[in-house]
Design a protein around this motif. Sequence first.
Motif, PDB file in Angstrom:
ATOM      1  N   ALA A 179      14.938   7.789  22.360  1.00  0.00           N
ATOM      2  CA  ALA A 179      14.241   9.103  23.428  1.00  0.00           C
ATOM      3  C   ALA A 179      13.991  10.051  22.819  1.00  0.00           C
ATOM      4  O   ALA A 179      15.135  10.485  21.681  1.00  0.00           O
ATOM      5  N   THR A 180      12.711  10.582  22.860  1.00  0.00           N
ATOM      6  CA  THR A 180      13.100  11.949  22.000  1.00  0.00           C
ATOM      7  C   THR A 180      12.529  12.855  22.888  1.00  0.00           C
ATOM      8  O   THR A 180      11.506  13.332  24.190  1.00  0.00           O
ATOM      9  N   GLY A 181      12.803  14.546  23.293  1.00  0.00           N
ATOM     10  CA  GLY A 181      12.384  15.465  24.076  1.00  0.00           C
ATOM     11  C   GLY A 181      12.013  16.895  22.949  1.00  0.00           C
ATOM     12  O   GLY A 181      13.563  16.992  22.422  1.00  0.00           O
ATOM     13  N   HIS A 182      11.700  17.538  22.932  1.00  0.00           N
ATOM     14  CA  HIS A 182      11.381  18.849  23.140  1.00  0.00           C
ATOM     15  C   HIS A 182      11.844  20.443  23.983  1.00  0.00           C
ATOM     16  O   HIS A 182      11.073  19.756  24.898  1.00  0.00           O
ATOM     17  N   PHE A 183      12.826  20.895  24.052  1.00  0.00           N
ATOM     18  CA  PHE A 183      13.049  21.744  24.732  1.00  0.00           C
ATOM     19  C   PHE A 183      13.301  23.053  24.321  1.00  0.00           C
ATOM     20  O   PHE A 183      13.633  23.403  22.959  1.00  0.00           O
ATOM     21  N   GLN A 186       1.883  14.733  20.623  1.00  0.00           N
ATOM     22  CA  GLN A 186       1.266  14.742  19.667  1.00  0.00           C
ATOM     23  C   GLN A 186       2.066  14.762  18.146  1.00  0.00           C
ATOM     24  O   GLN A 186       1.890  14.494  17.037  1.00  0.00           O
ATOM     25  N   SER A 187       3.335  14.864  17.908  1.00  0.00           N
ATOM     26  CA  SER A 187       4.117  15.378  17.356  1.00  0.00           C
ATOM     27  C   SER A 187       4.987  14.040  17.266  1.00  0.00           C
ATOM     28  O   SER A 187       6.183  14.715  16.927  1.00  0.00           O
ATOM     29  N   GLY A 188       5.535  12.965  18.334  1.00  0.00           N
ATOM     30  CA  GLY A 188       6.566  12.162  18.117  1.00  0.00           C
ATOM     31  C   GLY A 188       7.928  12.368  19.554  1.00  0.00           C
ATOM     32  O   GLY A 188       7.944  12.060  19.660  1.00  0.00           O
ATOM     33  N   PHE A 189       6.601  13.650  20.528  1.00  0.00           N
ATOM     34  CA  PHE A 189       8.344  13.804  21.735  1.00  0.00           C
ATOM     35  C   PHE A 189       7.948  13.426  22.679  1.00  0.00           C
ATOM     36  O   PHE A 189       6.215  14.127  23.155  1.00  0.00           O
ATOM     37  N   GLU A 190       7.866  12.263  23.738  1.00  0.00           N
ATOM     38  CA  GLU A 190       8.129  11.749  24.911  1.00  0.00           C
ATOM     39  C   GLU A 190       8.391  12.961  26.389  1.00  0.00           C
ATOM     40  O   GLU A 190       7.516  12.997  26.896  1.00  0.00           O
ATOM     41  N   HIS A 191       8.802  13.671  26.020  1.00  0.00           N
ATOM     42  CA  HIS A 191       9.188  14.624  26.880  1.00  0.00           C
ATOM     43  C   HIS A 191       9.648  16.222  26.427  1.00  0.00           C
ATOM     44  O   HIS A 191       9.592  16.464  25.778  1.00  0.00           O
ATOM     45  N   SER A 192       8.728  17.034  27.401  1.00  0.00           N
ATOM     46  CA  SER A 192       9.363  18.070  26.634  1.00  0.00           C
ATOM     47  C   SER A 192       8.843  19.374  27.872  1.00  0.00           C
ATOM     48  O   SER A 192       8.117  19.053  28.997  1.00  0.00           O
ATOM     49  N   ALA A 226      17.054  15.055  20.718  1.00  0.00           N
ATOM     50  CA  ALA A 226      16.522  16.374  21.181  1.00  0.00           C
ATOM     51  C   ALA A 226      16.194  17.546  20.397  1.00  0.00           C
ATOM     52  O   ALA A 226      17.756  17.647  19.778  1.00  0.00           O
ATOM     53  N   PHE A 227      15.344  18.019  20.142  1.00  0.00           N
ATOM     54  CA  PHE A 227      15.319  19.366  18.931  1.00  0.00           C
ATOM     55  C   PHE A 227      15.322  20.791  20.964  1.00  0.00           C
ATOM     56  O   PHE A 227      14.134  20.683  21.242  1.00  0.00           O
ATOM     57  N   VAL A 228      16.447  21.421  20.608  1.00  0.00           N
ATOM     58  CA  VAL A 228      16.469  22.494  21.600  1.00  0.00           C
ATOM     59  C   VAL A 228      16.405  23.349  20.997  1.00  0.00           C
ATOM     60  O   VAL A 228      17.189  24.160  20.205  1.00  0.00           O
ATOM     61  N   CYS A 229      15.095  24.992  21.397  1.00  0.00           N
ATOM     62  CA  CYS A 229      15.058  25.713  20.804  1.00  0.00           C
ATOM     63  C   CYS A 229      14.876  26.924  21.125  1.00  0.00           C
ATOM     64  O   CYS A 229      14.264  27.013  22.473  1.00  0.00           O
ATOM     65  N   PHE A 230      16.318  27.476  21.109  1.00  0.00           N
ATOM     66  CA  PHE A 230      16.298  28.383  22.171  1.00  0.00           C
ATOM     67  C   PHE A 230      15.282  29.874  21.966  1.00  0.00           C
ATOM     68  O   PHE A 230      14.609  29.991  20.760  1.00  0.00           O
TER      69      PHE A 230
END
Length: 474
Positions: free
Chosen positions: A123-127, A145-151, A202-206
């Motif tokens: 599962a992939t998510g960007h936040f 479009q870069s592979g994240f199912e959820h954002s 998860a890619f978590v970007c504050f």
Amino acid sequence: MMKHVQRFSRLVGSVAAIWAVIQTGNVRAADRPNIVVCMTDDQGWGDVGYNGHKVLKTPVLDEMAATGIRFDRFYAAAPVCSPTRGSVMTGRNANRFGCFLYNMSIRPEEVTLAESLKSTGYATGHFGKWHLGPVKADSPTSPAQSGFEHSLSHDNWFDLDPSLSRDGQEPKRIEGESSDVVAAAAVDFFRQSVKNRRPFFAFVCFGSPHVPHKGTDSDRAPYKDRPVAEQHYFAEMAGVDRAMGTLRGALDGLGVAENTVIWFFSDNGPFKPGSTAGLRGKKASLWEGGIRVPAVMVWPKRIQRPFQTNVPCCTVDVYPTVVDLLGLKVDNQVEPLDGISLVPLIDGNLERRPKPIAFWSYPTKRERDNPPWLPDKARKGWWRTFANYQHPKPLTENFGGNSAIIDGRHKLHLPGGQLFDLQADPSESTNVAAQYPQIAVRLTKELYQWQASVERSLSGMDYGANHAPYPSRP
């Protein structure tokens, strides 16, 4: 037509991800580590308690540094944000795909870490902050479009009560301190992934501590005796530290903390009033203060004995490290990669980096006369805020711009050929090129060779005949 193609592509990706989970089975999914990559925005190397800050308190990050790996020479691949983010996603210096500066995009031809993991059932998510293109669903360089199912994402930086786009939809305002908001979205993603028995990335970007600094009253209170600007900066960092505690607490509560890799670092050095702890330069500079950033990793299952490392590491290493950890074979991998796998370092078996790290503040002015990488039909009003240009003819000399290369204890800057011994002189105050001319000559040659390689990539040669630049497609 493009929207239908994109929707079909997302459907195929989702079906492939589900099928991969079915094929691998629950045992394999359970054994694979979860990956959580966390990035701050403009946090200086000195902006953590464990690096000796005399005022700022970062108890969660300090505890991570004490119980995991503390990277004392960790580098952002660029001194500004978008290209560093691109390096994390691809394992490649972002100059290779035309993302030279902030507000420049990734290219759709690049293979991202999210795409590679999603194809194996993760599962992939960007936040949080994306800044590699518009986050809208119809953008060819969006998280979706870069592979994240959820954002839950923003094109750029954000502060208190941020307006964020969920899965590419119209942004909506969410009340709260921005790091808390991002962490809460990531925690929801953790829970859903665990419920579905899927390993997750998860890619978590504050958005903190990017200017303008706006801390809450409660986060400012411990620093009430400091100047107002510092109060807000420290308050934003307090929010980040608390959010990291939220993430770790949630993983523990879900019973997956033991086999979850958390990798934390900043996208570049500080602006003001951030701290470099005496390193020369700040954000936008290739001096140490602009590119050396705080970084820690925890993974209780595998990193059982904490340690510090002075081996130079970089954001380009994230992609190859994760791919190596999972034993992935990426069939459509774009080459060359600039990063290396740090698995030997994680296991305590790497004392010297096997190849240098190169940096290049690319001279973008000359690119603006070139046509856009994407054709007009793929560009809309929002696209114009994220430029990316064709580069028809690779340069072979006279590369221009400021560049640098790090090999072990030595760092060379061009132009000028200044050489520094970072082990003896981390503040880069004494040029030792005259003392070590052979090292200066060797590093100059290697840097030129690397720049020539980047030029070839920039012109689209890495994508091959089946992945020609968009403008030449029918």
